[in-house]
Design a protein around this motif. Structure first.
Motif, PDB file in Angstrom:
ATOM      1  N   SER A 162       0.799  -1.230   0.000  1.00  0.00           N
ATOM      2  CA  SER A 162       0.000   0.000   0.000  1.00  0.00           C
ATOM      3  C   SER A 162       0.829   1.276   0.000  1.00  0.00           C
ATOM      4  O   SER A 162       0.267   2.369  -0.149  1.00  0.00           O
ATOM      5  CB  SER A 162      -0.921   0.014   1.224  1.00  0.00           C
ATOM      6  OG  SER A 162      -0.198   0.329   2.412  1.00  0.00           O
ATOM      7  N   THR A 163       2.132   1.207   0.167  1.00  0.00           N
ATOM      8  CA  THR A 163       2.951   2.404   0.401  1.00  0.00           C
ATOM      9  C   THR A 163       2.663   3.513  -0.614  1.00  0.00           C
ATOM     10  O   THR A 163       2.779   3.315  -1.814  1.00  0.00           O
ATOM     11  CB  THR A 163       4.445   2.056   0.389  1.00  0.00           C
ATOM     12  OG1 THR A 163       4.745   1.264  -0.768  1.00  0.00           O
ATOM     13  CG2 THR A 163       4.823   1.256   1.627  1.00  0.00           C
ATOM     14  N   ASN A 164       2.329   4.707  -0.075  1.00  0.00           N
ATOM     15  CA  ASN A 164       1.878   5.804  -0.937  1.00  0.00           C
ATOM     16  C   ASN A 164       2.148   7.156  -0.285  1.00  0.00           C
ATOM     17  O   ASN A 164       1.366   8.082  -0.431  1.00  0.00           O
ATOM     18  CB  ASN A 164       0.375   5.643  -1.227  1.00  0.00           C
ATOM     19  CG  ASN A 164      -0.125   6.534  -2.341  1.00  0.00           C
ATOM     20  OD1 ASN A 164       0.599   6.842  -3.288  1.00  0.00           O
ATOM     21  ND2 ASN A 164      -1.377   6.962  -2.244  1.00  0.00           N
ATOM     22  N   SER A 165       3.280   7.268   0.425  1.00  0.00           N
ATOM     23  CA  SER A 165       3.568   8.537   1.117  1.00  0.00           C
ATOM     24  C   SER A 165       5.072   8.800   1.232  1.00  0.00           C
ATOM     25  O   SER A 165       5.613   8.917   2.327  1.00  0.00           O
ATOM     26  CB  SER A 165       2.924   8.547   2.513  1.00  0.00           C
ATOM     27  OG  SER A 165       3.229   7.357   3.235  1.00  0.00           O
ATOM     28  N   PRO A 166       5.760   8.942   0.100  1.00  0.00           N
ATOM     29  CA  PRO A 166       7.200   9.194   0.161  1.00  0.00           C
ATOM     30  C   PRO A 166       7.563  10.638   0.468  1.00  0.00           C
ATOM     31  O   PRO A 166       8.655  10.907   0.970  1.00  0.00           O
ATOM     32  CB  PRO A 166       7.674   8.812  -1.246  1.00  0.00           C
ATOM     33  CG  PRO A 166       6.489   9.107  -2.117  1.00  0.00           C
ATOM     34  CD  PRO A 166       5.292   8.745  -1.278  1.00  0.00           C
ATOM     35  N   TYR A 167       6.649  11.575   0.165  1.00  0.00           N
ATOM     36  CA  TYR A 167       6.926  12.998   0.367  1.00  0.00           C
ATOM     37  C   TYR A 167       6.092  13.530   1.522  1.00  0.00           C
ATOM     38  O   TYR A 167       4.950  13.149   1.709  1.00  0.00           O
ATOM     39  CB  TYR A 167       6.608  13.795  -0.905  1.00  0.00           C
ATOM     40  CG  TYR A 167       7.429  13.364  -2.092  1.00  0.00           C
ATOM     41  CD1 TYR A 167       8.779  13.692  -2.183  1.00  0.00           C
ATOM     42  CD2 TYR A 167       6.852  12.627  -3.124  1.00  0.00           C
ATOM     43  CE1 TYR A 167       9.543  13.285  -3.271  1.00  0.00           C
ATOM     44  CE2 TYR A 167       7.605  12.218  -4.212  1.00  0.00           C
ATOM     45  CZ  TYR A 167       8.945  12.551  -4.284  1.00  0.00           C
ATOM     46  OH  TYR A 167       9.701  12.146  -5.348  1.00  0.00           O
ATOM     47  N   ASP A 168       6.688  14.456   2.259  1.00  0.00           N
ATOM     48  CA  ASP A 168       5.959  15.040   3.376  1.00  0.00           C
ATOM     49  C   ASP A 168       6.512  16.425   3.666  1.00  0.00           C
ATOM     50  O   ASP A 168       7.735  16.607   3.791  1.00  0.00           O
ATOM     51  CB  ASP A 168       6.084  14.166   4.632  1.00  0.00           C
ATOM     52  CG  ASP A 168       5.271  14.700   5.788  1.00  0.00           C
ATOM     53  OD1 ASP A 168       4.035  14.572   5.752  1.00  0.00           O
ATOM     54  OD2 ASP A 168       5.873  15.260   6.732  1.00  0.00           O
ATOM     55  N   GLU A 169       5.606  17.412   3.735  1.00  0.00           N
ATOM     56  CA  GLU A 169       5.982  18.775   4.127  1.00  0.00           C
ATOM     57  C   GLU A 169       7.160  19.305   3.299  1.00  0.00           C
ATOM     58  O   GLU A 169       8.095  19.909   3.831  1.00  0.00           O
ATOM     59  CB  GLU A 169       6.309  18.812   5.612  1.00  0.00           C
ATOM     60  CG  GLU A 169       5.113  18.574   6.521  1.00  0.00           C
ATOM     61  CD  GLU A 169       4.199  19.792   6.604  1.00  0.00           C
ATOM     62  OE1 GLU A 169       4.696  20.927   6.668  1.00  0.00           O
ATOM     63  OE2 GLU A 169       2.983  19.596   6.576  1.00  0.00           O
ATOM     64  N   GLY A 170       7.139  19.047   1.996  1.00  0.00           N
ATOM     65  CA  GLY A 170       8.110  19.642   1.096  1.00  0.00           C
ATOM     66  C   GLY A 170       9.423  18.914   0.952  1.00  0.00           C
ATOM     67  O   GLY A 170      10.389  19.469   0.409  1.00  0.00           O
ATOM     68  N   ARG A 171       9.483  17.657   1.375  1.00  0.00           N
ATOM     69  CA  ARG A 171      10.760  16.930   1.251  1.00  0.00           C
ATOM     70  C   ARG A 171      10.504  15.466   0.928  1.00  0.00           C
ATOM     71  O   ARG A 171       9.437  14.921   1.217  1.00  0.00           O
ATOM     72  CB  ARG A 171      11.571  17.043   2.539  1.00  0.00           C
ATOM     73  CG  ARG A 171      10.954  16.296   3.721  1.00  0.00           C
ATOM     74  CD  ARG A 171      11.691  16.557   5.013  1.00  0.00           C
ATOM     75  NE  ARG A 171      11.192  15.763   6.115  1.00  0.00           N
ATOM     76  CZ  ARG A 171      10.098  16.027   6.817  1.00  0.00           C
ATOM     77  NH1 ARG A 171       9.378  17.087   6.511  1.00  0.00           N
ATOM     78  NH2 ARG A 171       9.725  15.250   7.815  1.00  0.00           N
ATOM     79  N   ASP A 172      11.529  14.856   0.325  1.00  0.00           N
ATOM     80  CA  ASP A 172      11.519  13.407   0.131  1.00  0.00           C
ATOM     81  C   ASP A 172      12.026  12.782   1.427  1.00  0.00           C
ATOM     82  O   ASP A 172      13.169  13.010   1.833  1.00  0.00           O
ATOM     83  CB  ASP A 172      12.422  13.024  -1.045  1.00  0.00           C
ATOM     84  CG  ASP A 172      12.318  11.545  -1.399  1.00  0.00           C
ATOM     85  OD1 ASP A 172      12.021  10.722  -0.506  1.00  0.00           O
ATOM     86  OD2 ASP A 172      12.548  11.204  -2.569  1.00  0.00           O
TER      87      ASP A 172
END
Length: 378
Positions: A162-172
């Motif tokens: 299911s992984t679907n969240s590599p980016y968060d708050e403007g960064r990898d």
């Protein structure tokens, strides 16, 4: 043997297409929806629910034996949300984290949510992620606990799919599922060692609440838990997935895993300690299907393809009985080629920006329901 009923809840982001940032206007969106549709139809896919923050919404399906109906209802729910959003010049996205930097998230107007934010501070303020929760019918709470104890080492494989969240708050972040790492900061979240019995489960839950680690039973964020108020086992480890075919595949796999655990569970499978479960969960969140995963049978690192194949083999009897084998076998080839996290990183490579990633997720979310017949509300 008849298949068990299954249902899905999916969390969505409310996005301003002009800025590509999330928008804290979910309350306005809900008001628009209620004014447009009036009294509820009774169909889950026609309803929208608020979440902890005002940039989130939740959609859900009705219980059904047919995974195809689950997919159709999820798409209808996305359409319901998208139509209300469009009236406000907003959009919705199925993405498990917030790719672009955002302002301080706004808590939804709800006493329980306000209490959570006050009690858990920065942990709550960072809980801006979106998951997919799968409910499978159980015959009794005792059976549900027995199934939770058995399936725990296999849940990280489902997370990897299911992984679907590599980016968060403007960064990898370097992770395939950064949502998992953020979610793990809640003191009641994550994997659980075997409870041994319903009494053991209830005792552990009561102690968690008494300690203050959970405000109420709804905050027992175990990777798998007994549902409150309905006779289901709820698997909560999954990222929200953009591709509707992934929704179907994961729903079929979760149901088959629970059904196998309730019935023909192989003898001699190892019991895992909490430390080992956390390690398996971490590897799945870090690498998804791109690296090695911990094998639930041998505890050894093996290629993700082989570990996923072991899961499919374990539940193959129930997949066949439910008519879900073709859906899952085809899905395995698809996700081994590209998970949601892989697709997001590919969008970044094409566009060179996180704005391009958001545009891609928005487009794929909209495309997912665009082929639905407008007169056919699942």
């Amino acid at each position: 043997m008849q298949s068990r009923t299954v249902g899905v809840e999916e969390e969505l982001l409310v996005v301003d297409p002009a800025t590509r940032s999330v928008s804290s206007r979910a309350r306005e969106l809900l008001k628009e929806h209620h004014e447009r549709h009036g009294k509820a139809s009774g169909r889950a896919s026609d309803e929208l629910d608020k979440e902890l923050f005002r940039h989130q919404l939740e959609i859900r399906t009705d219980p059904t034996h047919d995974v195809g109906v689950i997919v159709a209802e999820i798409l209808a729910g996305r359409r319901t949300a998208a139509e209300a959003a469009a009236a406000l010049e907003l959009a919705v996205a199925v993405c498990a984290s917030v790719p672009l930097a955002m302002e301080e998230p706004v808590i939804s107007d709800n006493e329980r949510y306000r209490d959570m934010a006050e009690m858990f501070g920065q942990i709550a303020r960072r809980g801006t992620t979106c998951g997919m929760h799968v409910h499978v019918a159980i015959e009794s709470a005792e059976e549900g606990v027995r199934c939770i104890d058995r399936i725990s080492p296999w849940l990280p494989i489902l997370l990897a799919v299911s992984t679907n969240s590599p980016y968060d708050e403007g960064r990898d972040t370097g992770y395939a599922s950064w949502r998992t790492e953020l979610w793990s900061t809640w003191p009641s979240a994550g994997p659980t060692e075997p409870f041994g019995s319903l009494a053991g489960y209830r005792r552990a839950c009561a102690r968690m609440i008494a300690s203050g680690a959970a405000r109420d039973p709804g905050m027992l964020y175990f990777d798998a838990r007994l549902s409150e108020g309905q006779p289901t086992l709820e698997v909560r480890i999954l990222d929200a997935v953009t591709d509707p075919e992934d929704v179907g595949m994961l729903t079929a796999l979760v149901r088959a895993l629970v059904e196998t655990a309730a019935g023909d569970w192989p003898e001699g499978l190892p019991v895992w300690r909490a430390e080992e479960l956390r390690a398996a969960r971490w590897r799945a969140s870090r690498y998804g299907l791109a690296g090695q995963l911990l094998d639930p049978v041998t505890h050894a690192l093996r290629p993700a393809r082989e570990v996923l194949s072991r899961l499919v083999e374990l539940v193959s009897g129930r997949l066949d009985g439910n008519g879900d084998t073709e859906r899952v076998v085809g899905g395995v080839d698809r996700v081994l080629g590209a998970t949601g996290a892989t697709r997001q990183r590919a969008a970044y490579e094409r566009t060179g920006s996180l704005q391009g990633v958001v545009d891609d997720v928005l487009a794929r979310t909209a495309d997912s329901w665009a082929s639905l017949n407008p007169s056919d509300r699942a």
